[in-house]
Scaffold this motif. Structure first.
Motif, PDB file in Angstrom:
ATOM      1  N   ARG A  76       0.838  -1.187   0.000  1.00  0.00           N
ATOM      2  CA  ARG A  76       0.000   0.000   0.000  1.00  0.00           C
ATOM      3  C   ARG A  76       0.879   1.244   0.000  1.00  0.00           C
ATOM      4  NH1 ARG A  76      -4.469  -1.497   4.692  1.00  0.00           N
ATOM      5  NH2 ARG A  76      -5.262  -3.415   3.716  1.00  0.00           N
ATOM      6  N   ILE A  77       0.265   2.384  -0.278  1.00  0.00           N
ATOM      7  CA  ILE A  77       0.991   3.647  -0.260  1.00  0.00           C
ATOM      8  C   ILE A  77       1.382   3.976   1.180  1.00  0.00           C
ATOM      9  CG2 ILE A  77       0.833   6.130  -0.721  1.00  0.00           C
ATOM     10  CD1 ILE A  77      -1.158   5.473  -2.934  1.00  0.00           C
ATOM     11  N   GLY A  78       2.612   4.464   1.363  1.00  0.00           N
ATOM     12  CA  GLY A  78       3.064   4.830   2.690  1.00  0.00           C
ATOM     13  C   GLY A  78       3.736   3.674   3.406  1.00  0.00           C
ATOM     14  N   GLN A  79       3.917   3.856   4.724  1.00  0.00           N
ATOM     15  CA  GLN A  79       4.582   2.850   5.538  1.00  0.00           C
ATOM     16  C   GLN A  79       3.732   1.579   5.640  1.00  0.00           C
ATOM     17  OE1 GLN A  79       7.648   2.974   6.948  1.00  0.00           O
ATOM     18  NE2 GLN A  79       7.979   4.929   5.889  1.00  0.00           N
ATOM     19  N   PRO A  80       4.380   0.420   5.679  1.00  0.00           N
ATOM     20  CA  PRO A  80       3.610  -0.827   5.866  1.00  0.00           C
ATOM     21  C   PRO A  80       2.832  -0.777   7.178  1.00  0.00           C
ATOM     22  CG  PRO A  80       5.893  -1.290   5.265  1.00  0.00           C
ATOM     23  CD  PRO A  80       5.831   0.184   5.558  1.00  0.00           C
ATOM     24  N   SER A  81       1.605  -1.282   7.148  1.00  0.00           N
ATOM     25  CA  SER A  81       0.799  -1.315   8.374  1.00  0.00           C
ATOM     26  C   SER A  81       1.059  -2.616   9.128  1.00  0.00           C
ATOM     27  CB  SER A  81      -0.687  -1.189   8.037  1.00  0.00           C
ATOM     28  OG  SER A  81      -1.107  -2.272   7.231  1.00  0.00           O
ATOM     29  N   VAL A  82       1.019  -2.529  10.448  1.00  0.00           N
ATOM     30  CA  VAL A  82       1.283  -3.687  11.298  1.00  0.00           C
ATOM     31  C   VAL A  82      -0.004  -4.074  12.023  1.00  0.00           C
ATOM     32  CG1 VAL A  82       2.637  -4.606  13.205  1.00  0.00           C
ATOM     33  CG2 VAL A  82       3.673  -2.961  11.617  1.00  0.00           C
ATOM     34  N   PRO A  83      -0.643  -5.166  11.635  1.00  0.00           N
ATOM     35  CA  PRO A  83      -1.867  -5.586  12.338  1.00  0.00           C
ATOM     36  C   PRO A  83      -1.566  -5.990  13.778  1.00  0.00           C
ATOM     37  CG  PRO A  83      -1.649  -6.682  10.197  1.00  0.00           C
ATOM     38  CD  PRO A  83      -0.333  -6.046  10.505  1.00  0.00           C
ATOM     39  N   LEU A  84      -2.412  -5.546  14.680  1.00  0.00           N
ATOM     40  CA  LEU A  84      -2.299  -5.898  16.091  1.00  0.00           C
ATOM     41  C   LEU A  84      -3.375  -6.914  16.448  1.00  0.00           C
ATOM     42  CD1 LEU A  84      -1.835  -2.289  17.501  1.00  0.00           C
ATOM     43  CD2 LEU A  84      -0.048  -3.985  17.099  1.00  0.00           C
ATOM     44  N   ALA A  85      -3.021  -7.926  17.218  1.00  0.00           N
ATOM     45  CA  ALA A  85      -3.967  -8.976  17.613  1.00  0.00           C
ATOM     46  C   ALA A  85      -3.837  -9.234  19.104  1.00  0.00           C
ATOM     47  CB  ALA A  85      -3.699 -10.258  16.827  1.00  0.00           C
ATOM     48  N   LEU A  86      -4.834  -9.901  19.659  1.00  0.00           N
ATOM     49  CA  LEU A  86      -4.778 -10.286  21.065  1.00  0.00           C
ATOM     50  C   LEU A  86      -3.712 -11.354  21.265  1.00  0.00           C
ATOM     51  CD1 LEU A  86      -8.569 -10.594  21.986  1.00  0.00           C
ATOM     52  CD2 LEU A  86      -7.095  -8.579  22.185  1.00  0.00           C
ATOM     53  N   ASN A  87      -2.966 -11.225  22.314  1.00  0.00           N
ATOM     54  CA  ASN A  87      -1.986 -12.240  22.678  1.00  0.00           C
ATOM     55  C   ASN A  87      -2.713 -13.361  23.409  1.00  0.00           C
ATOM     56  OD1 ASN A  87       0.118 -13.800  23.570  1.00  0.00           O
ATOM     57  ND2 ASN A  87       0.986 -12.247  24.933  1.00  0.00           N
ATOM     58  N   PRO A  88      -2.759 -14.567  22.849  1.00  0.00           N
ATOM     59  CA  PRO A  88      -3.486 -15.656  23.535  1.00  0.00           C
ATOM     60  C   PRO A  88      -3.018 -15.878  24.972  1.00  0.00           C
ATOM     61  CG  PRO A  88      -2.897 -16.303  21.309  1.00  0.00           C
ATOM     62  CD  PRO A  88      -2.191 -15.009  21.570  1.00  0.00           C
ATOM     63  N   ASP A  89      -1.725 -15.622  25.229  1.00  0.00           N
ATOM     64  CA  ASP A  89      -1.177 -15.804  26.575  1.00  0.00           C
ATOM     65  C   ASP A  89      -1.336 -14.561  27.443  1.00  0.00           C
ATOM     66  OD1 ASP A  89      -0.431 -18.346  25.902  1.00  0.00           O
ATOM     67  OD2 ASP A  89       1.688 -17.866  25.577  1.00  0.00           O
ATOM     68  N   GLY A  90      -2.078 -13.569  26.953  1.00  0.00           N
ATOM     69  CA  GLY A  90      -2.214 -12.326  27.694  1.00  0.00           C
ATOM     70  C   GLY A  90      -2.996 -12.468  28.983  1.00  0.00           C
ATOM     71  N   ALA A  91      -3.996 -13.322  28.989  1.00  0.00           N
ATOM     72  CA  ALA A  91      -4.820 -13.539  30.181  1.00  0.00           C
ATOM     73  C   ALA A  91      -5.533 -14.882  30.037  1.00  0.00           C
ATOM     74  CB  ALA A  91      -5.831 -12.411  30.359  1.00  0.00           C
ATOM     75  N   PHE A  92      -5.914 -15.449  31.167  1.00  0.00           N
ATOM     76  CA  PHE A  92      -6.614 -16.735  31.182  1.00  0.00           C
ATOM     77  C   PHE A  92      -7.754 -16.680  32.202  1.00  0.00           C
ATOM     78  CE2 PHE A  92      -2.297 -17.565  29.861  1.00  0.00           C
ATOM     79  CZ  PHE A  92      -2.421 -18.488  28.845  1.00  0.00           C
ATOM     80  N   SER A  93      -8.702 -17.574  32.022  1.00  0.00           N
ATOM     81  CA  SER A  93      -9.764 -17.733  33.015  1.00  0.00           C
ATOM     82  C   SER A  93     -10.187 -19.196  33.040  1.00  0.00           C
ATOM     83  CB  SER A  93     -10.965 -16.838  32.692  1.00  0.00           C
ATOM     84  OG  SER A  93     -11.577 -17.239  31.486  1.00  0.00           O
ATOM     85  N   ILE A  94     -10.846 -19.574  34.123  1.00  0.00           N
ATOM     86  CA  ILE A  94     -11.355 -20.934  34.276  1.00  0.00           C
ATOM     87  C   ILE A  94     -12.874 -20.876  34.333  1.00  0.00           C
ATOM     88  CG2 ILE A  94     -11.511 -22.933  35.815  1.00  0.00           C
ATOM     89  CD1 ILE A  94      -8.656 -22.342  36.711  1.00  0.00           C
ATOM     90  N   GLY A  95     -13.529 -21.673  33.505  1.00  0.00           N
ATOM     91  CA  GLY A  95     -14.977 -21.804  33.534  1.00  0.00           C
ATOM     92  C   GLY A  95     -15.358 -23.161  34.101  1.00  0.00           C
ATOM     93  N   ILE A  96     -16.305 -23.176  35.030  1.00  0.00           N
ATOM     94  CA  ILE A  96     -16.764 -24.430  35.630  1.00  0.00           C
ATOM     95  C   ILE A  96     -18.266 -24.542  35.418  1.00  0.00           C
ATOM     96  CG2 ILE A  96     -16.896 -25.825  37.722  1.00  0.00           C
ATOM     97  CD1 ILE A  96     -14.616 -24.144  38.880  1.00  0.00           C
ATOM     98  N   LYS A  97     -18.669 -25.556  34.670  1.00  0.00           N
ATOM     99  CA  LYS A  97     -20.095 -25.831  34.486  1.00  0.00           C
ATOM    100  C   LYS A  97     -20.488 -26.970  35.401  1.00  0.00           C
ATOM    101  CE  LYS A  97     -21.664 -28.828  32.041  1.00  0.00           C
ATOM    102  NZ  LYS A  97     -22.164 -30.233  32.254  1.00  0.00           N
ATOM    103  N   ILE A  98     -21.406 -26.700  36.325  1.00  0.00           N
ATOM    104  CA  ILE A  98     -21.885 -27.729  37.250  1.00  0.00           C
ATOM    105  C   ILE A  98     -23.287 -28.116  36.821  1.00  0.00           C
ATOM    106  CG2 ILE A  98     -22.400 -28.274  39.646  1.00  0.00           C
ATOM    107  CD1 ILE A  98     -20.392 -26.070  40.429  1.00  0.00           C
ATOM    108  N   GLY A  99     -23.443 -29.345  36.359  1.00  0.00           N
ATOM    109  CA  GLY A  99     -24.728 -29.803  35.852  1.00  0.00           C
ATOM    110  C   GLY A  99     -25.264 -30.992  36.620  1.00  0.00           C
ATOM    111  N   ARG A 100     -26.424 -31.465  36.187  1.00  0.00           N
ATOM    112  CA  ARG A 100     -27.071 -32.586  36.869  1.00  0.00           C
ATOM    113  C   ARG A 100     -26.498 -33.935  36.451  1.00  0.00           C
ATOM    114  NH1 ARG A 100     -31.085 -28.695  35.989  1.00  0.00           N
ATOM    115  NH2 ARG A 100     -32.202 -28.084  37.882  1.00  0.00           N
ATOM    116  N   ARG A 101     -25.732 -33.964  35.363  1.00  0.00           N
ATOM    117  CA  ARG A 101     -25.148 -35.216  34.908  1.00  0.00           C
ATOM    118  C   ARG A 101     -23.621 -35.186  34.877  1.00  0.00           C
ATOM    119  NH1 ARG A 101     -29.142 -37.322  36.290  1.00  0.00           N
ATOM    120  NH2 ARG A 101     -30.698 -38.404  35.005  1.00  0.00           N
TER     121      ARG A 101
END
Length: 404
Positions: A76-101
């Motif tokens: 493209r015209i001008g300086q190359p653009s640098v796409p920014l993305a989320l770092n998968p290792d940036g943060a984590f969480s734990i989900g717990i589903k408690i069901g009847r089975r």
């Protein structure tokens, strides 16, 4: 950051009593999350922030390890653009589903991808067994993160408001039912960890998983139906989970299927026709493994005959619920998902669409019935999204947390 360096601690990004800068950081993260990756110029255009502000924000997020930079885009015209993305290792969480089975534990990264999972099956949860297992598996997932464990931001629980509800259908004693109905699950789990713990009704959590990571990207208003041991649901209005006065909106299990008549037995509820519990009973009567209701065996001999027999009344009951819901809510669509295999979901969708054609739609716009995109992980994934959303999303109202 080299592999032998500990990751930097995450700065809090709460949206109460903090400045506009933190809120704008959340807006930028949300824009990247929704689009996959974006260069700074596109971020400025989408967020309405100045190029200078975007530069400052992305530098700070990069410093905190929340972003990664892709290869420059040239041509493209001008300086190359640098796409920014989320770092998968940036943060984590734990989900717990408690069901009847069963209970499921998911470790989810910053992009929403499931990194690790654990599961425990049972006929019905015994608190003396399940509570220690919750602690054991939750801590095991945390330990598996190793040096990244400081980036674990919280635990989200997805469970029925009354896990002991409809206990007579399940063949449970009043004491077994009361044990769960009187328990504060959030408080129990909070006592097991120093991480912040959040709670959501299981089908509401599943609904938000669909809202954030599935059909909700295109639909603003929809009724969500989730077929599990007991059928349940959720409601999205204007791209927000609508919880209702008691946090119980979308409680489709209790929808009556007939008109009540004085002196007669009370009408059955949707739970008696459109739940996998009923399919389990059909398998049980034939001496078949009841757990097949939740996997591919349900569509194979000798289970398939009973699955087909269950499907017709289940689809008709779901259609009744959909017509009623459409009359009250005038929604964009109905999203149907469940804890069963995808071929069974496809068949149930086909039968439900045929059943919808048998109802009188005069005065209504016919509802569009769509397949859910998350599947059996929806409730645990929704639980894992609770702490991620609380820490990094700009909109506090997607999850409406209601005290039990």
């Amino acid at each position: 950051m080299t592999n032998d360096q500990a990751p930097p601690l995450l700065r809090p990004r709460g949206s109460n009593h903090v400045g506009m800068r933190q809120f704008n950081e959340r807006v930028v993260l949300q824009a990247i999350r929704q689009n996959g990756s974006l260069p700074k110029a596109d971020l400025a255009r989408l967020t309405g922030l100045t190029a200078q502000t975007i530069g400052l924000i992305t530098a700070r997020l990069d410093e905190d390890g929340l972003l990664i930079r892709h290869e420059p885009v040239r041509g493209r015209i001008g300086q190359p653009s640098v796409p920014l993305a989320l770092n998968p290792d940036g943060a984590f969480s734990i989900g717990i589903k408690i069901g009847r089975r069963n209970t499921d534990w998911l470790l989810v990264d910053f992009t929403g991808r499931v990194r690790q999972r654990k599961s425990l099956a049972y006929a019905f949860p015994d608190a003396k067994v399940l509570l220690p297992a919750i602690s054991e598996h939750m801590n095991a997932l945390r330990e598996e993160l190793g040096d990244l464990s400081p980036r674990l931001v919280g635990v989200g629980i997805a469970a029925p408001f009354q896990l002991g509800g409809w206990h007579k259908m399940l063949g449970l004693s009043d004491a077994q039912s009361d044990t769960w109905n009187q328990m504060d699950l959030k408080a129990e789990v909070q006592g097991m960890t120093d991480l912040p713990v959040s709670f959501a009704k299981d089908t509401s959590a599943a609904c938000v998983a669909e809202l954030v990571a599935g059909r909700g990207r295109d639909l603003k208003c929809f009724l969500y139906l989730f077929v599990d041991t007991f059928v349940g649901g959720g409601l999205v209005i204007n791209s927000h989970l609508h919880a209702g006065l008691h946090g119980n909106a979308g409680a489709v299990a209790s929808v009556p299927l007939n008109v009540a008549r004085p002196g007669e037995t009370k009408p059955e509820q949707l739970i008696h026709q459109a739940s996998l519990w009923e399919l389990e009973q059909r398998f049980k009567a034939r001496g078949l493994d009841t757990t097949a209701a939740y996997d591919e065996r349900a569509m194979q001999a000798p289970f398939a005959e009973e699955t087909t027999a269950w499907m017709t009344p289940a689809a008709n009951a779901l259609a009744h619920c959909i017509v009623s819901g459409t009359a009250f809510l005038d929604l964009d669509a109905i999203v149907l998902d469940g804890s069963f295999c995808r071929p069974l979901l496809q068949r149930l969708l086909e039968h439900t669409r045929m059943a919808l054609a048998s109802y009188n739609w005069e005065g209504l716009w016919p509802a569009t019935l769509l397949e859910g995109s998350i599947g059996p992980d929806a409730r645990a994934l929704g639980g894992a999204l609770l702490p991620l959303h609380a820490n990094f999303a700009p909109d506090r109202d997607i999850f409406l947390k209601v005290s039990r």
